[in-house]
Design a protein around this motif. Structure first.
Motif, PDB file in Angstrom:
ATOM      1  N   UNK A  64       0.869  -1.181   0.000  1.00  0.00           N
ATOM      2  CA  UNK A  64       0.000   0.000   0.000  1.00  0.00           C
ATOM      3  C   UNK A  64       0.904   1.228   0.000  1.00  0.00           C
ATOM      4  N   UNK A  65       0.294   2.429   0.026  1.00  0.00           N
ATOM      5  CA  UNK A  65       1.097   3.650   0.055  1.00  0.00           C
ATOM      6  C   UNK A  65       1.391   4.112   1.483  1.00  0.00           C
ATOM      7  N   UNK A  66       1.268   3.222   2.444  1.00  0.00           N
ATOM      8  CA  UNK A  66       1.658   3.563   3.809  1.00  0.00           C
ATOM      9  C   UNK A  66       3.172   3.815   3.824  1.00  0.00           C
ATOM     10  N   UNK A  67       3.565   5.010   4.238  1.00  0.00           N
ATOM     11  CA  UNK A  67       4.976   5.426   4.072  1.00  0.00           C
ATOM     12  C   UNK A  67       5.958   4.527   4.804  1.00  0.00           C
ATOM     13  N   UNK A  68       5.626   4.187   6.072  1.00  0.00           N
ATOM     14  CA  UNK A  68       6.579   3.395   6.866  1.00  0.00           C
ATOM     15  C   UNK A  68       6.732   1.991   6.278  1.00  0.00           C
ATOM     16  N   UNK A  69       5.607   1.387   5.910  1.00  0.00           N
ATOM     17  CA  UNK A  69       5.661   0.040   5.344  1.00  0.00           C
ATOM     18  C   UNK A  69       6.416   0.042   4.011  1.00  0.00           C
ATOM     19  N   UNK A  70       6.157   1.093   3.259  1.00  0.00           N
ATOM     20  CA  UNK A  70       6.775   1.212   1.940  1.00  0.00           C
ATOM     21  C   UNK A  70       8.298   1.349   2.051  1.00  0.00           C
ATOM     22  N   UNK A  71       8.723   2.137   3.027  1.00  0.00           N
ATOM     23  CA  UNK A  71      10.166   2.336   3.219  1.00  0.00           C
ATOM     24  C   UNK A  71      10.848   1.005   3.552  1.00  0.00           C
ATOM     25  N   UNK A  72      10.225   0.243   4.473  1.00  0.00           N
ATOM     26  CA  UNK A  72      10.815  -1.048   4.859  1.00  0.00           C
ATOM     27  C   UNK A  72      10.842  -2.003   3.666  1.00  0.00           C
ATOM     28  N   UNK A  73       9.737  -2.010   2.926  1.00  0.00           N
ATOM     29  CA  UNK A  73       9.654  -2.914   1.769  1.00  0.00           C
ATOM     30  C   UNK A  73      10.701  -2.539   0.727  1.00  0.00           C
ATOM     31  N   UNK A  74      10.844  -1.256   0.471  1.00  0.00           N
ATOM     32  CA  UNK A  74      11.799  -0.821  -0.557  1.00  0.00           C
ATOM     33  C   UNK A  74      13.235  -1.115  -0.132  1.00  0.00           C
ATOM     34  N   UNK A  75      13.494  -0.941   1.154  1.00  0.00           N
ATOM     35  CA  UNK A  75      14.840  -1.242   1.668  1.00  0.00           C
ATOM     36  C   UNK A  75      15.181  -2.710   1.377  1.00  0.00           C
ATOM     37  N   UNK A  76      14.226  -3.591   1.663  1.00  0.00           N
ATOM     38  CA  UNK A  76      14.460  -5.027   1.438  1.00  0.00           C
ATOM     39  C   UNK A  76      14.617  -5.323  -0.056  1.00  0.00           C
ATOM     40  N   UNK A  77      13.766  -4.717  -0.879  1.00  0.00           N
ATOM     41  CA  UNK A  77      13.845  -4.957  -2.330  1.00  0.00           C
ATOM     42  C   UNK A  77      15.165  -4.430  -2.894  1.00  0.00           C
ATOM     43  N   UNK A  78      15.607  -3.293  -2.370  1.00  0.00           N
ATOM     44  CA  UNK A  78      16.878  -2.685  -2.805  1.00  0.00           C
ATOM     45  C   UNK A  78      18.016  -3.681  -2.639  1.00  0.00           C
ATOM     46  N   UNK A  79      18.026  -4.358  -1.491  1.00  0.00           N
ATOM     47  CA  UNK A  79      19.085  -5.336  -1.226  1.00  0.00           C
ATOM     48  C   UNK A  79      18.920  -6.585  -2.090  1.00  0.00           C
ATOM     49  N   UNK A  80      17.671  -7.049  -2.197  1.00  0.00           N
ATOM     50  CA  UNK A  80      17.419  -8.252  -3.010  1.00  0.00           C
ATOM     51  C   UNK A  80      17.852  -8.044  -4.458  1.00  0.00           C
ATOM     52  N   UNK A  81      17.664  -6.825  -4.935  1.00  0.00           N
ATOM     53  CA  UNK A  81      17.965  -6.540  -6.348  1.00  0.00           C
ATOM     54  C   UNK A  81      19.450  -6.313  -6.596  1.00  0.00           C
TER      55      UNK A  81
END
Lengths: 338, 300
Positions: A64-81
């Protein structure tokens, strides 16, 4: 002394040379305006990609566009990628802010841009700016304001640069995609960036089929040099312009906001698609291939992806998807009008 | 007794004088490299103001030096190509002397500029279906050899008017006026180019609408419709940016419409340093909007 005689062997040699010369001349003509040499460069690079290691694309789901959740998700995706190290680098984040029409998900959600900025800060980027040169706005300010991006940037103290007015400089037009144009004029912050994050939106596009992280690069073309809405790119051809911009810019990585996508008459008048996906990757072509598949397009259907793979502009053949499952998340977006 | 906008305009002129580059031109931001559009706009705004005479003279010299051998202007002195900024080069210099030789060379470049015109029947039918335009009509493009667009067309028309050559190029101007009329959006106003694309009407936008109205006001006032004015009003407030408000106010004043709200909103956006958005270009337009409007060339 008699006149020298043309032996049978010499005659055959001459015939062979004439055949080779004629063949080369024919091939040169057939490969215009790029020319045979450029054509072969693309062809060989495209073949080479087929034996190179896969590109990685990280796929996040149920977001969703929840900022805190999005930040955590993006951080994880950044590393995975396996994204490149940004410590000490100058980074330009380039969202899609093509236009603002109330109630339509045209632009990269400001929450996604905010999450990207937080990741870049956390990873030690030395200088971060957000920039865009809207194609349908003489003044980007109102789009930044109305979309909510201005508030997101103000909270983080990050400047916005209207790339349409950002002191354009000439750079070499690389890789042969802009025939007859040895130089492109690009904004100062683009030319000076160590890394560009193309923060795109998952949308259909009535001319290009889809607009993802490669097509999003059109927004870096400065209006004060090329006008609005960047007619030069259409005159040169959409596909060569998309690929040529990618090749003439500093390194580009991709984040695509598909939390709410757009189908049908994109990029402006399509229908919202609540899709809940986010894509991250260091190879924009690979990310766009996966983005197109998420929308139900095969890359061969999208001209700039097809030619990008053929010419080896990125890794479009071998792609490893990490995180969520592409098959589970794939949809069939309504096609844009022809 | 001064005009209501005079203190604002005076502060704006002071900002313009302060933000002029040592080479005589203006950039899009103070300290940015000099460019033709902000320099031309600043000259149009400052005009033959005796208080600004030294700044005006240096700007005139910058524009003259930036003119390319073919008579046109590019983005800057370093730009090797003449394009849409030629209109701003003419507008800036013609404000001081419409009959200057540099103005005449700029006019010649504009008139001789190649523009795409589609005349083949099968192509015109396809373009008419897809974009609902008459592709045989030529306005002016952003760059040589490209298609026509509303803003460069309107700017070229204003430049030809400022250079007092409207009668000399009557046919070309009539075609460009026809182009503007043809590209009007359903419901009034103008988008950047075509009013329709692949099944959807495109909405009007404030900047091209204001430029089109300014050009039509002087060259074909009967072509202006009430719905164009309604569209401009709606879009300039919806946009809300200083550039849209300034251009909107300029166009409405030209048509003879008082718009106190636009004036007030524009004044509220002026920064303490006298600028709008720290931009010499937007400040020049705002100063014009608040102090008398577009400086039309004397008729006759």
């Amino acid at each position: 002394m008699g006149a020298p005689r043309l032996t049978r062997r010499a005659f055959l040699r001459l015939l062979l040379l004439a055949g080779i010369g004629g063949g080369l001349a024919f091939a040169e003509r057939r490969t215009q305006p790029a020319g045979l040499r450029q054509f072969l460069t693309w062809l060989l690079r495209g073949w080479r990609r087929r034996v190179e290691p896969p590109a990685t694309v990280a796929l996040g789901a149920s977001l969703s566009y929840d900022e805190a959740l999005l930040r955590d998700a993006l951080m994880a995706l950044w590393d995975q990628a396996g994204m490149p190290d940004v410590a000490g680098k100058r980074v330009l984040v380039k969202p899609n802010l093509i236009e603002w029409i109330e109630g339509r998900p045209l632009v990269t959600a400001p929450e996604v841009v905010g999450a990207i900025l937080d990741v870049l800060r956390a990873r030690g980027a030395a200088e971060i700016v957000v920039g865009e040169g809207p194609g349908f706005r003489r003044d980007a300010g109102p789009v930044v304001e109305h979309s909510g991006l201005a508030a997101v940037l103000a909270r983080r103290g990050i400047p916005f640069i209207d790339l349409n007015y950002d002191d354009p400089r000439p750079v070499p037009a690389r890789d042969g995609w802009f025939p007859g144009q040895p130089r492109l004029w690009l904004p100062r912050h683009v030319v000076e960036a160590d890394l560009i994050v193309s923060a795109a939106k998952l949308k259909t596009h009535h001319w290009a089929g889809v607009t993802l992280s490669l097509k999003n690069l059109f927004g870096v073309v400065p209006g004060i040099r090329y006008g609005w809405p960047k007619n030069m790119l259409h005159v040169n051809g959409l596909t060569p312009s998309i690929l040529g911009l990618r090749q003439s810019m500093p390194p580009v990585v991709s984040v695509i906001d598909g939390i709410v996508g757009m189908e049908g008459d994109g990029p402006l008048f399509g229908t919202p698609v609540p899709h809940g996906v986010l894509l991250v990757g260091a190879d924009p072509l690979a990310v766009d291939v996966i983005g197109a598949r998420l929308m139900g397009f095969e890359p061969e259907e999208i001209e700039h992806l097809h030619w990008g793979i053929w010419a080896g502009v990125g890794q479009g053949v071998h792609i490893e998807v990490r995180g969520a499952s592409l098959e589970a998340l794939g949809r069939r977006y309504q096609r844009p009008p022809k | 007794m001064g005009m209501p906008g005079e203190p604002s305009a005076r502060n704006a002129r002071a900002f313009l004088t302060r933000s002029q580059n040592p080479d005589g031109g203006w950039g899009y931001r103070p300290g940015s490299p000099s460019a033709t559009e902000p320099t031309g706009a600043a000259l149009v705004a400052l005009g033959p103001d005796p208080e600004a005479a030294p700044a005006v003279e240096r700007a005139r010299r910058w524009l003259e030096a930036a003119q390319r051998p073919d008579g046109g202007w590019g983005l800057s002195r370093e730009d090797p190509e003449s394009h849409w900024m030629t209109a701003w080069g003419i507008l800036g210099l013609a404000r001081l002397n419409p009959h200057a030789p540099e103005v005449a060379r700029g006019v010649r470049w504009l008139i001789e500029l190649p523009v795409i015109r589609i005349e083949a029947a099968e192509l015109t039918a396809e373009v008419s279906r897809t974009l609902r335009i008459d592709p045989r009509l030529r306005g002016w493009p952003w760059r040589p050899g490209e298609a026509s667009w509303v803003e460069p067309t309107a700017l070229a028309l204003l430049a030809l008017d400022a250079a007092s050559v409207v009668e000399t190029h009557r046919d070309r101007i009539a075609e460009a006026v026809g182009y503007l009329v043809d590209r009007r959006c359903v419901g009034g106003g103008w988008n950047f180019g075509n009013p329709f694309m692949l099944g959807a009407n495109l909405p009007p936008r404030p900047h091209p609408t204001a430029w089109a109205l300014l050009a039509l006001r002087i060259l074909s006032p009967q072509a202006i419709r009430p719905e164009d004015v309604t569209a401009l009003r709606a879009e300039m407030y919806r946009d809300g940016g200083a550039m849209a408000l300034a251009l909107g106010q300029l166009a409405l004043t030209a048509i003879g419409i008082e718009e106190p709200e636009a004036r007030e909103r524009l004044q509220r956006q002026q920064a303490p340093d006298g600028s709008w958005e720290s931009s010499p270009y937007v400040t020049a337009l705002s100063a014009l909007a608040l102090n008398g409007g577009w400086p039309w060339a004397p008729r006759g």
